[in-house]
Design a protein around this motif. Sequence first.
Motif: not given
Length: 707
Positions: A274-275, A278, A282, A416, A421, A426, A429
């Motif tokens: 996921d990170q 993102q 971005r 962020n 997170r 998400v 984002l």
Amino acid sequence: MAIYHCSVKAVSRSAGRSSTAAAAYRAGCEITDGRTGEVHDYTKKRGVESADIVLPDGAPEWANDRSALWNAAETAERRKDACVAREFEVALPFELSASERRRLAVDFAKEMANREGCAVDVAIHAPGKEGDNRNHHAHILRTTRKVGPDGLTDKLDTEKAGRNRGDDLAAVRTRWAELVNERLKENGIEARVDHRSLKDQGIDREPTSHKGPAVAAMERRGVQTDVGQRIGIEVAERLANARAEGLQERELAHTSKSIIDLAGDLKAALVERDQQLQIKQRQENEQRICSSLERIGSNVQAAGRAGADAHFALLASKQSLVAATGYARDIERGTQSAIEGAERRVAERDYGRVVEAARRKFKTTDNLVQQIVGHIEHVVGPIADAAQHIEIYTVERARQAKERAQAARQAAVATNLPTERQKAPVAPLMRSAAAVLANAAPDPAQSIKSEPKARAVELPAPTRLHADDAALFQRTEQSIAVAQASGSAKDIEVLANRFRKIDQVESELTRAATPNGWDTRPFDERSAAQQLANRDFDRRREAINAEAKAAGHTQLPFAVGQGTLITSTFDHSQKAAAEALTRHARSERPLGLFGRGTKDTKAWDTQMEALETNKAGWDKAIAWRDGKEAAASTADSATFHKRLDVVRKEYTAKSDAAIAKCAPARERLQEFAKERERLESLAEKALSPAKQRELSLERGRGHGMER
């Protein structure tokens, strides 16, 4: 921890024992048995911390003499198998101070004396040099008869024939446990004792065997005993069983840890994925926004004609973002449900179902992630088209729009946070894209009033911290930031160690800020007055004894002190003179024929006169002694209250000094507690619920807690 021990033993003649010998040994003094003439001298005995005679309220003064008391106990019994005394042996908590241990034993004896009407001899012994240094104990020797004005009288109710001594013993053991727990609580000690058996307490463990003092003494001298060998075999078997059980538990714990690590690795992989998504999205968004801003100058006129189309594009983009947010929440719920299910099944040791359930849950989660990526790709296109058709009428408006876009990009990076997170992978984002839309393409009827602000999680820190405490809290706050950024198990463990150190320091400060319980107790005027009266009583009699000794008397007016024999006092001499006179008066006066006097008659009369003169002399000596004591008692009574006031002031000054001594530590503890609460609140806001639970478990393990 405090150990419970309370046993009752009979001092019986059938076993060859006597109360005089038992009392002399336990008090470490010398007592002569008036019945047998045997001298029991234990004045060289070591380890006797204190020896007190405890009497019921209103008891006569003669019972304060240890030698007279236990000689009276021997004289009162006629049977050759009589029980002349009963001993209660109790263990004193080593956590208490010496004064508190003595007060505990004396209070227990005072309750017994008032309840039974008996006299109690309390001797406190220190631990032996070669034994356990926590073995503080007391020998409480009790008479079997009630104390009367001239001696011991009737048997105690608990000593009468037909009495259920099992119930009496249970009541005594229960009361001793209650007193010990009350005294531990008064002194702020968490340890407690329980008089019940392991079975009654619900503890599934076999009781251990007790060697006893005789076996322990023989083994210290190097003598092997059957009891010691049997207990050694039992201990070896217990250790072997414990090692086997420990090996099984370690294997089971290793298996559990493997399953938990598997679930943790799966969760960490999803979070990492996921990170990365993102970060990639971005960067692409920022590149597209910058390209759009560069084309703003050339597309001003076209943007004016397409303003309405941009507005509808923005609405469509926002709807797509709402849909993506819903999918993100589904991911969070699915992942959290998977972890909770895995933890529940690990606790049930159902490892097969754990792996299968985790595989199904994470497969569903992977599908949701793919769907979100598709939605994000659909969102990016409308955002770029909307940026190209923004209506800007003047060059100044174009410059302002560029500044707002730059501010929005900075705000997106600031918002962020790792905390968000972890809660929704998400969400940062989405907020970043929404901020760009809100700033780069405002509604024509509205204007931007303020720029978005980054989320603040810092709390104000106290200003009066000790230097060492401030350094500790600063390191802990840094660990919170590191754990917040990475979320790794190693950083959580480091943070837990910081909090454990804080707990340790706070516990030490709590002990330093709490004065000793005995120092802060209210002044007991009744007890102080009794002690002062007892000291006056002993001082008066010692002074009269010294005066009589200086006058040349071979006997003492009073029996004062443990080393004084009752046969060397005025009372004993007067009693002996009276008995001799009575025996001579009862004997037949010799006469000759026809009632005439003879030499024997004259000798009898001469002896009678001598005995009468001797008794009159002792009567006069006792009258002199009593007069002296009455005058000294009157003088002491005149100044008694003044001297009691001095004792009260000394005690109050000592108590105030103890409280004042703890004041700096108490103030430091208050500031320390405030800062600790601040850091706990900071950690709660910075970490996700799952990381908070992990931190709580790690922090608890450091204090001896198991999952």
